[in-house]
Motif scaffolding. Sequence first.
Motif, PDB file in Angstrom:
ATOM      1  N   VAL A 250       0.859  -1.181   0.000  1.00  0.00           N
ATOM      2  CA  VAL A 250       0.000   0.000   0.000  1.00  0.00           C
ATOM      3  C   VAL A 250       0.896   1.230   0.000  1.00  0.00           C
ATOM      4  O   VAL A 250       2.093   1.148   0.262  1.00  0.00           O
ATOM      5  CB  VAL A 250      -0.923   0.021   1.242  1.00  0.00           C
ATOM      6  N   GLU A 251       0.311   2.374  -0.269  1.00  0.00           N
ATOM      7  CA  GLU A 251       1.060   3.616  -0.197  1.00  0.00           C
ATOM      8  C   GLU A 251       1.372   3.943   1.266  1.00  0.00           C
ATOM      9  O   GLU A 251       0.503   3.773   2.134  1.00  0.00           O
ATOM     10  CB  GLU A 251       0.255   4.761  -0.821  1.00  0.00           C
ATOM     11  N   ARG A 254      -1.066   5.838   3.480  1.00  0.00           N
ATOM     12  CA  ARG A 254      -2.302   5.196   3.932  1.00  0.00           C
ATOM     13  C   ARG A 254      -2.145   4.567   5.315  1.00  0.00           C
ATOM     14  O   ARG A 254      -3.115   4.098   5.893  1.00  0.00           O
ATOM     15  CB  ARG A 254      -2.740   4.120   2.934  1.00  0.00           C
TER      16      ARG A 254
END
Length: 510
Positions: A250-251, A254
Amino acid sequence: MTDLTTNAKSTIEWKVNTQHFWSGWEVLMLEKLDESSHLTANQWKLVSAAAFGIMLEFLDYFLIGFILTFVVGPWKLTFGESSVVLLSSGIGAMLGAVYFGWLADRIGRRKVFLLTIGIFTISTGALIFTPDEKDAGLLYLTAFRFLIGFGAGGLYCVDLPMVQEFMPARKRGIIAGLVTAGVPVGFLIGAGLVAFVAPMIGWRGLMGVCVILSLVTLLIRSWIPESPRWLLKQGEPWKARESVAWALQVEPTRLPLTSDIVAAGAHARFADLLRYPRSLALSWITNLGGQTGYYGLALWSPTLIVKFLNVRPDQAAFYMIFVMLAALAGRIALSILSERIGRRMAGTICSAAAVVTLLAAALAGDTVAGSTGVFLLILMGAYFFGEGLFAIVGPYSAEVWPSSLRTTGMGSAYGFGGLGKIVGPLGLALVVGASVTPSASNVSLLTAFSYFASWYALAGLAFLLIGIETKGQSIEAIEHRLGRHEGTDPVGVGGSGEGHGGTARATQRQ
């Protein structure tokens, strides 16, 4: 002075704002990792890289057992001389585990992750040039086997904690256990190479194959980031968040940026291990019992098969393929069992089963030597439980230590247990007589298997009497429990934090 005051106020305001902002998150960075329901592709890459490295380590380590069968005749080695070669790797692994475990807590898991495989690769390549003459060849082989063990010991003690620190709590036991399945896979591949490839390229050619595989392993490992838990211990939450984001794919934005979850404390010291006496006794004794019983059996198995079944070395290697398939099944089965019923109970049951299997072989005595099928069946049973035990002991030896001492503690346990790599093969040689050759008729299965069984009994008693259950708990929860039990700082050396059953919550201390 005004600027300094202004900066100080800004820092305090930032901390307060950060605390209020992140307190709105019910799940912090490490909890995101612990509570994930499945593994991502990147997590599987890490698992594969670690398993492949361990497979390669033990492919090379156990190849020496087969190589010995090729040189014991031409060099006319006694049991004592053969044991010198075998135990050189054990001494190297023992020292390497202690040193690199300590180093990984100081400079990071990833750097040691790469350094150990580099030492291993260079030393393995050097074996290709082993002299043919006995005196020089024996000295050369022994020296580089020591260096291989030195690198390999550190590799194992960093790989498992590295994997555990990236895994969700509910899968940590089974995944770490499955990583250790690289051990029988390595031995299985080694047996296959000796049986089918060695007749064509010789044992020196096999070392060349190991070098190529080592370079591939080094390349794979270069893609793995640093452990987020180690980074948090160093006061680097931003880098830790990037590592967690890599694992979860995920980024980073986040994920919550855990603030002040721990303070960057003092570097780990060996003396700090004494603050956790139960962890010390538990991890050291289970490693010593398991490693002595297993390595003594494993390193002498090819030679014992050659003697008792009266077959050629390449035939012995072929038979060992079936034995190692049983060992692989044991690793997988015990990995699952440890996650189902807990590490302590699984370790106790597995140790007891190994004792029973080996004692059955000992009581049957040398009468089984006349039947290839019966002899191999007994060996398969012994390896199923003897190997399966390490799917518990290895990961368990890391789980029972706080983060700031995890690789130091595991390295010390694996290093102390590494005495088994010496006591196992050398002990049997001393029992039967170091000057006795492997072809002598007075070497008894009753003696050998009873000797190995006694060490598994020691490991089983440690699990039963002083075991700590870690099943299903986050690393931070275990760490907090250890701290409360031992009356020490629950987060570790120089750290600060609050344990709440799961991942430690971020708190500000002003």
